[in-house]
Design a protein around this motif. Structure first.
Motif, short mmCIF file in Angstrom:
data_model
loop_
_atom_site.label_atom_id
_atom_site.label_comp_id
_atom_site.label_asym_id
_atom_site.label_seq_id
_atom_site.Cartn_x
_atom_site.Cartn_y
_atom_site.Cartn_z
N TYR A 1 3.36 13.07 7.83
CA TYR A 1 2.93 11.72 7.42
C TYR A 1 4.12 10.84 7.06
O TYR A 1 4.18 9.68 7.47
CB TYR A 1 1.98 11.84 6.23
CG TYR A 1 1.64 10.51 5.57
CD1 TYR A 1 0.57 9.74 6.03
CD2 TYR A 1 2.37 10.03 4.48
CE1 TYR A 1 0.25 8.53 5.42
CE2 TYR A 1 2.07 8.82 3.88
CZ TYR A 1 1.00 8.08 4.35
OH TYR A 1 0.71 6.88 3.75
N THR B 1 -4.41 4.83 4.04
CA THR B 1 -3.47 5.21 5.09
C THR B 1 -3.15 6.70 4.97
O THR B 1 -2.92 7.39 5.96
CB THR B 1 -2.17 4.37 4.94
OG1 THR B 1 -2.53 3.00 4.96
CG2 THR B 1 -1.17 4.66 6.06
N GLY B 2 -3.14 7.17 3.69
CA GLY B 2 -2.89 8.59 3.46
C GLY B 2 -3.72 9.11 2.28
O GLY B 2 -3.49 10.22 1.80
N GLY B 3 -4.63 8.27 1.79
CA GLY B 3 -5.45 8.69 0.65
C GLY B 3 -5.78 7.55 -0.31
O GLY B 3 -6.42 7.77 -1.34
N SER B 4 -5.36 6.35 0.04
CA SER B 4 -5.39 5.24 -0.92
C SER B 4 -6.75 4.71 -1.32
O SER B 4 -6.84 3.92 -2.27
CB SER B 4 -4.56 4.08 -0.39
OG SER B 4 -3.20 4.34 -0.63
N ASP C 1 -0.77 13.42 -2.30
CA ASP C 1 -1.70 13.12 -1.20
C ASP C 1 -1.86 14.28 -0.23
O ASP C 1 -2.38 14.11 0.87
CB ASP C 1 -1.20 11.89 -0.44
CG ASP C 1 -1.17 10.67 -1.32
OD1 ASP C 1 -2.17 10.45 -2.02
OD2 ASP C 1 -0.16 9.96 -1.33
N ALA D 1 0.81 -1.23 0.00
CA ALA D 1 0.00 0.00 0.00
C ALA D 1 0.84 1.27 0.00
O ALA D 1 0.37 2.34 0.39
CB ALA D 1 -1.01 0.01 1.15
N GLY E 1 2.31 3.92 -2.15
CA GLY E 1 2.33 4.52 -3.47
C GLY E 1 1.00 5.20 -3.79
O GLY E 1 0.05 5.12 -3.00
N SER E 2 0.96 5.87 -4.92
CA SER E 2 -0.25 6.60 -5.33
C SER E 2 -0.63 6.29 -6.76
O SER E 2 -1.34 7.07 -7.40
CB SER E 2 -0.03 8.11 -5.22
OG SER E 2 0.56 8.43 -4.01
N ARG F 1 10.93 3.43 2.41
CA ARG F 1 10.14 3.73 3.61
C ARG F 1 10.80 3.12 4.86
O ARG F 1 10.80 3.73 5.93
CB ARG F 1 8.71 3.16 3.50
CG ARG F 1 7.96 3.54 2.25
CD ARG F 1 7.49 4.97 2.26
NE ARG F 1 6.85 5.28 0.98
CZ ARG F 1 5.54 5.53 0.83
NH1 ARG F 1 4.74 5.53 1.88
NH2 ARG F 1 5.05 5.80 -0.36
N1 GLN Z 1 0.28 7.46 -1.26
C1 GLN Z 1 0.48 7.39 0.17
C2 GLN Z 1 1.71 6.57 0.45
O1 GLN Z 1 2.35 6.23 -0.46
C3 GLN Z 1 -0.75 6.81 0.82
C4 GLN Z 1 -0.87 5.36 0.64
C5 GLN Z 1 -2.04 4.78 1.36
O2 GLN Z 1 -3.00 5.46 1.73
N2 GLN Z 1 -1.95 3.49 1.61
O3 GLN Z 1 2.03 6.28 1.56
#
Ligand code: GLN
Length: 452
Positions: free
Chosen positions: A288, A154-157, A404, A107, A109-110, A337
């Motif tokens: 974030y 998690t941040g917009g996914s 995001d 998860a 990435g965008s 990450r």
């Molecule tokens: N694009 C953000 C990231 O890469 C959110 C990913 C998400 O919401 N899982 O962390």
């Protein structure tokens, strides 16, 4: 029609379109048809309005005896011994999980381009990314393969790919849905949520998924309301705030114009729409990437090449098992990450990074609380742009991270956020974001349905 026909239709549609869309990592055809036949034998059940509805599952949600990869080589052979709580609820509702959907690896990435397996295409153009990380979940619903999917945000996914594909996606309040069996990325931010073509479908599925779970100590001890209860009621007198920080320079003019038009629609529907401010949300992306990466670096320690998943072939000692399995099993973005996270948490840097990020997170939350003391909902774009071309972010992760900027503050605050189709630019969908106060998803659905 029989459930079997519905499920067969869904698989036919998948077969017709999958070579274009590439949304699925794994299909679950045999088992789906089995469940369909059982349901047909039992006959209709008015207590279970979702019975027989095909649903696609993001591949970071564990499914018993059904391959679950999180789109990583690390889990290329992982057949989970248990079901996530949301899967138990999917089965209880009589919904039929037709397969596992592609996503960004773990998860992260965008655009769904970090998947180890394949590149999912946007349902509206094969040159454009479907967004991410729940890109498979969004494209599949938009392409008519399935009426509902599960994503995680998690941040917009959930919201960003929903916006890129012109569907409805909701990230519920943190704690609304159990995370038990969701392969953890950043535990203080992750939420599962429904992705659908209509607002009402979304509300119904959220009802089926929600509720306290003894297996997830962060799930909320709250009754599950009827999320459809306010659908159809007018929104006269509703107060909506539009943060000025969400409509600034960085937002593509076509997106801004479409949001402004939507604001007029809400006014015509009787709502009061006014400018508000979320002054600290501009630090959201920085905060974030410290918090999410720190939590990820800790959560991903379990992938050690020993218990399950990928193990390197080229091993002569114990250290090789860890180092080579992880070096070969994780993709570049995941490694980035882990490095960011372990750095932020390391002694000597903890106070300057992780601790500071937590403090700014509190300021972001306070901003929202202030607005919600006067307003029912917050409105803005989901993403500053429409879907971009494949490869755009390849050489610059920070460009990707900035996508995001309008969704991340919502996760940091644990609030519910929704993406709703509101227009088109260059033939690609634009998404409107509605943000609600804690546990006020009903009100979001009310406003969304009035707008839809
Ligand atoms: N694009 C953000 C990231 O890469 C959110 C990913 C998400 O919401 N899982 O962390």
């Amino acid at each position: 029609v029989s459930v079997e026909e519905v499920v067969k239709d869904s698989f036919n549609r998948i077969k017709d379109t999958e070579s274009q869309i590439d949304a699925f990592i794994t299909l679950n055809e045999e088992k789906s048809l089995e469940i369909a036949k059982e349901l047909d034998e039992k006959g209709p059940n008015s207590d279970k309005p979702l019975a027989g509805v095909p649903i696609g599952i993001k591949d970071n949600i564990v499914t018993k005896d059904l391959l679950t990869t999180a789109a990583s080589k690390m889990l290329y052979n992982f057949n989970p011994p248990y079901d996530a709580t949301v899967m138990t609820k999917v089965y209880d509702a009589g919904m039929i999980p037709v397969g596992k959907l592609n996503m960004d690896e773990f998860a992260m990435g965008s655009s769904t381009e970090t998947s180890y397996f394949k590149k999912t295409k946007n349902a509206w153009s094969d040159k454009k990314v479907p967004g991410g990380s729940s890109g498979g979940s969004a494209a599949s619903v938009a392409a008519g393969q399935i009426p509902v999917s599960l994503g995680s945000d998690t941040g917009g996914s959930i919201r960003q790919p929903a916006s890129y594909n012109g569907i409805v996606g909701l990230k519920p309040t943190y704690g609304r849905i159990s995370r038990y069996g969701l392969i953890a990325f950043a535990s203080s931010l992750d939420q599962i949520g429904p992705m659908t073509r209509t607002v009402e479908d979304n509300a119904m599925v959220l009802g089926a998924l929600s509720g306290h779970d003894v297996h997830d100590s962060t799930s909320a001890k709250r009754d599950v309301p009827d999320f459809t209860s306010l659908i159809g009621k007018d929104i006269k007198g509703m107060k909506i705030g539009v943060p000025k920080e969400f409509m600034g320079e960085g937002v593509d003019p076509a997106v801004r114009a479409s949001i402004e038009e939507s604001i007029e629609t809400f006014r015509k529907l009787g709502a009061t729409v006014e400018e508000v401010s979320l002054p600290h949300s501009k630090y959201g992306v920085q905060v974030y990437y410290i918090i999410a990466s720190s939590e990820a670096s800790s959560n991903l320690q379990r992938f050690d090449g020993i218990r399950y998943g990928y193990r390197s072939e080229d091993i002569t000692n114990l250290e090789d098992v860890y180092v080579k399995s992880r070096s070969e099993g994780f993709g570049d973005e995941v490694k980035r990450r882990i490095m960011l996270g372990t750095f932020s948490l390391s002694s000597g840097f903890y106070d300057a990074h992780f601790k500071k990020a937590g403090q700014v997170r509190t300021l972001i939350i306070e901003d929202f609380k202030k607005v919600f003391s006067e307003y029912d909902l917050i409105l803005g774009p989901v993403s500053p742009t429409i879907a971009h071309d494949f490869g755009t972010d390849q050489d610059n992760p920070v460009t990707a991270y900035m996508r995001d900027v309008l969704t991340i503050p919502v996760n940091l605050a644990g609030l519910p956020g929704m993406s709703l189709p509101c227009g088109f630019s260059e033939g690609m969908p634009i998404g409107l974001q509605l943000i609600g106060n804690y546990f006020e998803e009903e009100k979001m659905y009310q406003a969304a349905h009035a707008f839809e």
